[in-house]
Every structure is written in structure tokens, then in C-alpha cells.
Design a protein around this motif. Structure first.
Motif, PDB file in Angstrom:
ATOM      1  N   PRO A  47       0.815  -0.753  -0.061  1.00  0.00           N
ATOM      2  CA  PRO A  47       0.083   0.374   0.117  1.00  0.00           C
ATOM      3  C   PRO A  47       0.854   1.088  -0.033  1.00  0.00           C
ATOM      4  CG  PRO A  47      -0.360  -1.575   1.724  1.00  0.00           C
ATOM      5  CD  PRO A  47       0.065  -2.148   1.319  1.00  0.00           C
ATOM      6  N   ALA A  48      -0.190   2.189  -1.173  1.00  0.00           N
ATOM      7  CA  ALA A  48       1.581   3.626  -1.196  1.00  0.00           C
ATOM      8  C   ALA A  48       0.891   4.123   0.316  1.00  0.00           C
ATOM      9  CB  ALA A  48       0.463   4.813  -2.034  1.00  0.00           C
ATOM     10  N   PRO A  49       2.337   5.447   1.087  1.00  0.00           N
ATOM     11  CA  PRO A  49       2.153   5.991   2.178  1.00  0.00           C
ATOM     12  C   PRO A  49       0.663   6.920   2.706  1.00  0.00           C
ATOM     13  CG  PRO A  49       4.302   6.214   1.231  1.00  0.00           C
ATOM     14  CD  PRO A  49       2.926   5.435   0.153  1.00  0.00           C
ATOM     15  N   PRO A  50       0.222   6.823   3.308  1.00  0.00           N
ATOM     16  CA  PRO A  50      -1.211   7.771   3.393  1.00  0.00           C
ATOM     17  C   PRO A  50      -1.378   9.478   2.917  1.00  0.00           C
ATOM     18  CG  PRO A  50      -0.417   7.410   5.515  1.00  0.00           C
ATOM     19  CD  PRO A  50       0.732   6.421   4.667  1.00  0.00           C
ATOM     20  N   ASP A  51       0.807  10.130   2.620  1.00  0.00           N
ATOM     21  CA  ASP A  51       0.349  11.221   2.811  1.00  0.00           C
ATOM     22  C   ASP A  51       0.981  11.475   1.212  1.00  0.00           C
ATOM     23  OD1 ASP A  51       3.208  10.374   2.527  1.00  0.00           O
ATOM     24  OD2 ASP A  51       3.969  11.778   3.571  1.00  0.00           O
ATOM     25  N   GLU A  52       0.820  10.317   0.441  1.00  0.00           N
ATOM     26  CA  GLU A  52       0.770  10.118  -0.900  1.00  0.00           C
ATOM     27  C   GLU A  52      -0.074  10.314  -2.016  1.00  0.00           C
ATOM     28  OE1 GLU A  52       4.579   9.032  -3.593  1.00  0.00           O
ATOM     29  OE2 GLU A  52       5.334   7.959  -1.770  1.00  0.00           O
TER      30      GLU A  52
END
Length: 298
Positions: free
Chosen positions: A183-188
């Protein structure tokens, strides 16, 4: 990571770079061409842009959608040439081409115009298929091939694969399958899905675009509810010369497209990805990615 850019003082989010480790970087770069190759064979198709048949993943895992030849719009928005994604999990194709797709755990709907999702499935073998449908959830019958993924176990307790130089080919495959499903980082929330900063590319190449927490809606129509309309936009991709910051190309994907084919000469470029509303204003901070073209295919 948010920071200012040479193109202005407004904050932007910079793309992730190549893997830090030598073995991981080598492994990642072995699949660059496969991830970025332009497909000129099928005018209209849908596929999983990060998963392939037979991948082994930890759960939850990222699933990125790719649609070519059509655009994305949320359910309820009637606009020609558009639709939204559905995932069939451990299910065959619907028997009817006129009935709406059912709503249940094996028919996942992405009616907000999403470009991807996270799936949390139990350990074992699972079949997945993407199906594109209209504003009333009736299939366009634009669909992907069915793929099988093997869920190894929960992400929280299952060890991440490690590359062994003595068994590079085998362990690189395991590491890579896990890496593209992470999963992608939440800030991206806004990002280019298939390419990392300074990854050596052969032109022409395809960029797959994604956004988390919001959706895509082709220009020309909007969801009826104002709160829903505020959560959608369309992509704009701007390409600049990396040394002079001179504009080179601008792709305004107002038709709801989520991928773009780029034809560029050898050199370094700054790609700026934006999600804009009908008024042209940014819905999110732009995402910037340094692109490096090392070869032009004739």
C-alpha cells in the motif's frame, strides 16, 4: 514528502525514488520496460496495472486499476465513453449483459471513480477480474483477464520477502511481487503508479496515474450532491525540461483517462501531476516526479 518546487512556492509532493539497496534496485529495474511499455494493440481495455497472474502477496494489498480507450466517472454520472471499475473476487463473469452488477463481497463496486483500492483477503488462492460498467452499474463488457493471486498471510505478521544474491531470480520475483502490492503511504494520495524518480525509461512510455481518497470524473458532468462533486476531479500531467523548467508537453485528461502515453527525447524531465476540478483549481497538492529518458525506440 511535501516541499516547494522550482516551478513555484506552492507545496508539492515528491515521488518516491528507486529502492535504496543494490539488489532491490537491480530487481526493480529488471521490470521497468514491462511496467512502462505502451500498448498499441488494444484500443479499449482494462487491467490490473500492478498485479499479474500468479503473484504472491501479503494482505491487505494494493490493487491499481488501468483503463485504456475510455474515461472514469462516478456511478450516477451519465456521460458517454465513461464508466467505473468493479472487481469480481472468486466469481465468474455475470451471466447477463443488461442486468446491473450485484452488490456483495464478491462484486466490489468503485462507484466514486476510484483508481485503485486495498483488498484484505484471507490466506490462500483467490481469483480477481476487473469489469468496467456504466453509471447504472451495467457492464460495458470491457473486462480484464481473470488472474489468480496467492495471499501468503497478514501483512502485519508475515515476513517481507528478502532477495538472496545466491538465488537472485527466484527471490527477486518474490520481493518484486510484494513490493508492487505494498500500500502507498497515506501522505501520497496523488501519484504516478508505475514509475519511480530517475528510473531509466525508453520512449515512448506509459504512465499510470492514481489518486487515493478521491475519485475521477470526466469533465462535462458532475455528481449531483455538492459534497460528492468536491471529491472528484480529472488529471492534468505537465512535462517540463528538468534543466530550464521550460514547458514541454501538457496532457489534460478531461475525458477521465487515468493513463497517458509519453513520447519524449533523451533527457531528464520534471513531471507534475495535478488533480483539478471543473474550475481548473487543484483538489490536492501536485505530485512531482523526475523522469529520465535514456533511449528512444524507433
Amino acid at each position: 514528502m511535501a516541499a516547494a518546487t522550482a516551478l513555484g512556492s506552492a507545496p508539492v509532493a515528491w515521488a518516491a525514488g528507486l529502492p535504496a539497496g543494490d539488489l532491490e534496485r537491480r530487481c526493480w529495474l529488471e521490470s521497468t520496460r514491462e511496467r512502462s511499455r505502451v500498448n498499441l494493440r488494444e484500443a479499449t481495455s482494462v487491467e490490473f496495472s500492478n498485479l499479474r497472474h500468479g503473484f504472491a502477496v501479503r494482505s491487505p494489498f494494493a490493487v491499481d486499476f488501468a483503463i485504456r480507450g475510455m474515461g472514469v466517472a462516478p456511478a450516477g454520472v451519465a456521460l458517454g465513453g465513461t464508466g467505473h471499475h468493479h472487481i469480481l473476487i472468486n466469481r465468474p463473469m455475470p451471466p447477463s449483459i443488461t442486468a446491473p452488477i450485484p452488490f456483495d463481497d464478491s462484486h466490489r463496486h468503485f462507484g466514486k471513480g476510484q483508481t485503485g483500492t486495498l483488498l484484505d483477503l484471507p490466506p490462500g488462492r483467490h481469483t480477481l477480474r476487473l469489469l468496467f460498467a456504466d453509471h447504472e452499474h451495467r457492464p460495458h463488457f470491457v473486462f480484464s483477464r481473470e488472474i489468480t493471486v496467492q495471499v501468503r498471510g497478514p501483512r502485519s505478521s508475515t515476513p517481507r520477502p528478502v532477495i538472496d544474491p545466491a538465488r537472485f531470480a527466484e527471490t527477486c520475483a518474490s520481493w518484486y511481487q510484494d513490493e508492487v502490492a505494498t500500500p502507498a503511504p497515506p501522505d501520497e494520495p496523488l501519484r504516478v503508479l508505475n514509475v519511480r524518480a530517475y528510473e531509466p525509461l525508453t520512449s515512448p512510455f506509459t504512465l499510470h496515474l492514481g489518486v487515493g481518497g478521491m475519485g475521477i470524473c470526466a469533465a462535462g458532468a458532475q455528481p449531483e450532491k455538492p459534497e460528492d462533486a468536491a471529491q472528484v476531479g480529472h488529471f492534468v500531467l505537465q512535462l517540463f525540461d528538468a534543466r530550464s523548467f521550460r514547458p514541454v508537453q501538457t496532457f489534460r485528461l478531461s475525458n477521465g483517462a487515468t493513463q497517458v502515453n509519453v513520447f519524449a527525447g533523451v533527457g531528464d524531465y520534471l513531471a507534475r501531476l495535478r488533480l483539478v476540478g471543473p474550475d481548473g483549481r487543484d483538489r490536492l497538492p501536485p505530485h512531482e516526479l523526475m523522469l529520465r529518458v535514456v533511449k528512444v525506440e524507433q
